[in-house]
Design a protein around this motif. Structure first.
Motif, PDB file in Angstrom:
ATOM      1  N   ALA A  40       0.834  -1.200   0.000  1.00 16.35           N
ATOM      2  CA  ALA A  40       0.000   0.000   0.000  1.00 16.35           C
ATOM      3  C   ALA A  40       0.866   1.247   0.000  1.00 16.35           C
ATOM      4  CB  ALA A  40      -0.927   0.011   1.213  1.00 16.35           C
ATOM      5  N   GLY A  41       0.281   2.343  -0.477  1.00 24.98           N
ATOM      6  CA  GLY A  41       0.970   3.626  -0.490  1.00 24.98           C
ATOM      7  C   GLY A  41      -0.016   4.713  -0.853  1.00 24.98           C
ATOM      8  N   ILE A  42       0.503   5.857  -1.226  1.00 24.77           N
ATOM      9  CA  ILE A  42      -0.363   6.954  -1.635  1.00 24.77           C
ATOM     10  C   ILE A  42      -0.049   7.365  -3.061  1.00 24.77           C
ATOM     11  CG2 ILE A  42      -0.596   7.834   0.722  1.00 24.77           C
ATOM     12  CD1 ILE A  42       1.333  10.129  -0.174  1.00 24.77           C
ATOM     13  N   VAL A  43      -0.986   8.067  -3.671  1.00 27.51           N
ATOM     14  CA  VAL A  43      -0.763   8.652  -4.988  1.00 27.51           C
ATOM     15  C   VAL A  43       0.113   9.883  -4.790  1.00 27.51           C
ATOM     16  CG1 VAL A  43      -1.835   9.746  -6.983  1.00 27.51           C
ATOM     17  CG2 VAL A  43      -2.973   7.826  -5.850  1.00 27.51           C
ATOM     18  N   SER A  44       1.306   9.861  -5.379  1.00 27.01           N
ATOM     19  CA  SER A  44       2.225  10.980  -5.189  1.00 27.01           C
ATOM     20  C   SER A  44       2.242  11.947  -6.366  1.00 27.01           C
ATOM     21  CB  SER A  44       3.641  10.463  -4.919  1.00 27.01           C
ATOM     22  OG  SER A  44       4.043   9.532  -5.902  1.00 27.01           O
ATOM     23  N   ALA A  45       1.694  11.551  -7.499  1.00 35.15           N
ATOM     24  CA  ALA A  45       1.599  12.448  -8.656  1.00 35.15           C
ATOM     25  C   ALA A  45       0.689  11.812  -9.696  1.00 35.15           C
ATOM     26  CB  ALA A  45       2.975  12.736  -9.255  1.00 35.15           C
ATOM     27  N   LYS A  46       0.190  12.619 -10.615  1.00 38.34           N
ATOM     28  CA  LYS A  46      -0.616  12.128 -11.741  1.00 38.34           C
ATOM     29  C   LYS A  46      -0.117  12.784 -13.027  1.00 38.34           C
ATOM     30  CE  LYS A  46      -5.046  11.621 -11.367  1.00 38.34           C
ATOM     31  NZ  LYS A  46      -6.483  11.920 -11.183  1.00 38.34           N
ATOM     32  N   GLY A  47      -0.430  12.127 -14.150  1.00 37.28           N
ATOM     33  CA  GLY A  47      -0.008  12.680 -15.430  1.00 37.28           C
ATOM     34  C   GLY A  47       1.493  12.667 -15.621  1.00 37.28           C
ATOM     35  N   ARG A  48       2.174  11.721 -15.001  1.00 33.87           N
ATOM     36  CA  ARG A  48       3.636  11.674 -15.044  1.00 33.87           C
ATOM     37  C   ARG A  48       4.127  11.003 -16.326  1.00 33.87           C
ATOM     38  NH1 ARG A  48       6.256  14.744 -12.065  1.00 33.87           N
ATOM     39  NH2 ARG A  48       5.945  13.799 -10.006  1.00 33.87           N
ATOM     40  N   SER A  49       5.113  11.591 -16.974  1.00 37.01           N
ATOM     41  CA  SER A  49       5.746  11.008 -18.158  1.00 37.01           C
ATOM     42  C   SER A  49       7.193  10.692 -17.828  1.00 37.01           C
ATOM     43  CB  SER A  49       5.673  11.978 -19.342  1.00 37.01           C
ATOM     44  OG  SER A  49       6.363  11.457 -20.460  1.00 37.01           O
ATOM     45  N   ILE A  50       7.619   9.454 -18.101  1.00 39.02           N
ATOM     46  CA  ILE A  50       8.995   9.044 -17.810  1.00 39.02           C
ATOM     47  C   ILE A  50       9.728   8.609 -19.080  1.00 39.02           C
ATOM     48  CG2 ILE A  50       8.476   8.416 -15.424  1.00 39.02           C
ATOM     49  CD1 ILE A  50       8.315   5.511 -16.283  1.00 39.02           C
ATOM     50  N   ASP A  51       9.081   8.787 -20.231  1.00 44.18           N
ATOM     51  CA  ASP A  51       9.711   8.558 -21.535  1.00 44.18           C
ATOM     52  C   ASP A  51      10.265   7.147 -21.685  1.00 44.18           C
ATOM     53  OD1 ASP A  51      10.215   9.566 -24.062  1.00 44.18           O
ATOM     54  OD2 ASP A  51      12.287  10.094 -23.597  1.00 44.18           O
ATOM     55  N   ILE A  52       9.466   6.152 -21.290  1.00 44.30           N
ATOM     56  CA  ILE A  52       9.887   4.763 -21.444  1.00 44.30           C
ATOM     57  C   ILE A  52       9.041   4.027 -22.479  1.00 44.30           C
ATOM     58  CG2 ILE A  52       8.456   3.867 -19.554  1.00 44.30           C
ATOM     59  CD1 ILE A  52      10.786   2.017 -18.850  1.00 44.30           C
TER      60      ILE A  52
END
Length: 505
Positions: free
Chosen positions: A210-222
């Motif tokens: 379990a954890g939390i949502v730390s960001a949305k709409g993230r792009s990591i170019d993979i």
């Protein structure tokens, strides 16, 4: 006797003096549990009133796990050992920014025909008749797929369709009345909310973190490495612990409903180091619906080259606005041109949803099909405007695209073939080719170890850049025929296969 009485008296006096001193100093008070009012928030911003702070939902984790666990499966994919050690065609020492995928036990690269190696991934049952969503890189290039349910039942699976542009795939097993996970609206997921990851890290089946949502709409170019220019990266970033083998597994909310498919981690070591990334359920739902209905993903294209604005770039091009999606070029005859968009416009929203980053715009457009109309909010010359664009397919039309059937003259090979897209050919530095999309019974299965994804570039030394070329050359060939080409994960190494083909009667 008098001496003894003196000692006793001194002891009594000393005791009384000690008690009096303790009472005076407050050391003899009873211990009590008292409720202390929280200080004003304006005084102590780093402390929150316990009555208003949301509690850690410990019972909610158990509820989410109980709902999700039965619907998450363990996928064992048998792949030739000659494949790259990592999916997406990436060598470990070539990864930018220390990103690693989650596909477990990929093995080391070997030359020539190597024995099959088994990789471990995860999947999510989305319908009770056996359809399972997972990652494209979990099943890509697999010669066989084995699915193990949470109750240890085992099935062989077939690939229904894959989408490298989102790294989502749909597979199916022959079973009924299966437990499923329900889709939640990932748009409503908020940063800071609790989420639960369910999968099979390191082949440790049915693992929950379990954890939390730390960001949305993230792009990591993979995903762009396999998806090309049409790749969509708008990941949900969490700090839920996931590791190799979690790929394709479920990311669920506190109610146990699906909000994403776990796909990648950011790590300097290849194991969890703080952040993981999941494809949002809104994208997953659309992709699997397309794959189930059409066999391929329907992409609604705007037809514009875009660049994400920031302060420095805005200064370079003379714009006063420093966020939004800048239209660098509009393709002739595209949906963007017909909607009236021009070079220099800045797109701010799609159907009222803010899209101030490339990933957000691509995500919103990626949910639409050709023919869908969207309202674009954009800025031109400092003024905000709206325009309606009817999205088109890759051929510049508004109809859904159907998979191209294999030409009749090559059906004896026992495979489905599709043309290599121009963008992918450019990325792989190829002049063109024909992709072996799916292998059934026939010459290729009987006589070669060709696996799906192989790009045929030559037949008996003759270049084949399209289905038409391939059909013409293969229909005339007889006897021993050489098929040359490459695998997307190693486009610099040419691989040759030989088949024996009878002459046409």
């Amino acid at each position: 006797m008098k001496k003894l009485l003196f000692i006793v008296l001194a002891a009594v006096v000393g005791g009384l003096a000690a008690l009096g001193g303790a009472h005076f100093l407050g050391l003899n008070q009873q211990v009590k549990y008292v409720q202390v009012s929280a200080p004003p928030a304006s005084n102590f911003a780093n402390f929150a009133d316990p009555s208003t702070a949301p509690p850690v939902p410990t019972t909610g984790f158990a509820t989410a796990a109980e709902k999700a666990l039965p619907a998450v499966v363990h996928i064992k994919a048998s792949k030739p050992g000659g494949q790259s050690g990592l999916p997406f065609g990436i060598e470990p020492d070539q990864l930018p920014e220390s990103f690693r995928d989650l596909f477990g036990n990929p093995g080391q690269r070997q030359r020539g025909e190597a024995p099959l190696q088994q990789g471990s991934g995860s999947g999510v049952i989305i319908s009770d008749d056996g359809y399972i969503a997972t990652n494209n890189h979990v099943v890509d290039g697999a010669e066989s797929l084995e699915v193990v349910l949470n109750d240890q039942r085992t099935y062989e699976a077939e690939i229904i369709g894959t989408d490298p542009t989102t790294d989502i795939a749909l597979i199916k097993i022959k079973a009924e009345n299966l437990p499923t996970v329900q889709f939640a609206d990932s748009d409503k997921l908020r940063i800071g909310e609790w989420v639960v990851a369910v999968g099979n890290p390191f082949s440790l089946t049915s693992t929950v973190t379990a954890g939390i949502v730390s960001a949305k709409g993230r792009s990591i170019d993979i995903v762009r490495r396999t998806g090309g220019d049409l790749a969509i990266e708008s990941f949900i970033q969490t700090d839920a612990v996931v590791n190799p083998g979690n790929s394709g597994g479920a990311l669920v909310d506190i109610n146990g409903d699906l909000v994403g498919i776990n796909t990648a981690i950011s790590s300097p070591t290849g194991v969890f180091a703080g952040y993981s990334f999941a494809v949002p359920s809104a994208i997953v739902r659309k992709v699997v619906q397309d794959l189930r209905e059409f066999g391929i993903v329907q992409r609604g294209l705007l037809g514009a080259r875009i660049t994400e604005l920031n302060t420095r770039y805005a200064e370079e091009i003379g714009l006063k606005r420093d966020n939004g999606v800048y239209v660098a070029e509009v393709t002739a005859g595209s949906a963007a041109e017909e909607a009236g968009l021009q070079k220099g416009d800045v797109i701010l929203a799609v159907d009222g949803v803010p899209t101030l980053r490339n990933s957000e715009l691509l995500e919103q457009l990626g949910r639409r099909r050709p023919g869908d109309a969207v309202v674009l909010t954009f800025e031109r010359d400092g003024q905000e405007r709206n325009a309606t664009a009817r999205l088109k397919n890759a051929d510049g039309k508004t109809e859904a695209i159907r998979p191209k059937p294999a030409p009749e003259k090559v059906t004896e090979l026992g495979a489905d073939f599709v043309e290599l897209e121009a963008s992918t050919a450019k990325e792989l530095e190829l002049a063109g080719g024909v992709i072996v999309a799916k292998i059934r019974s026939g010459i290729l299965a009987d006589q070669t170890r060709i696996r799906p994804g192989f790009i045929i570039t030559r037949v008996d030394g003759r270049k084949v850049g399209s289905i038409t070329d391939f059909e013409r050359v293969i229909s005339r060939a007889a006897g021993t025929v050489a098929l040359e080409g490459v695998y997307p994960d190693d486009p610099k190494r040419t691989v040759a296969y030989g088949i024996v083909k009878q002459a046409e009667q």
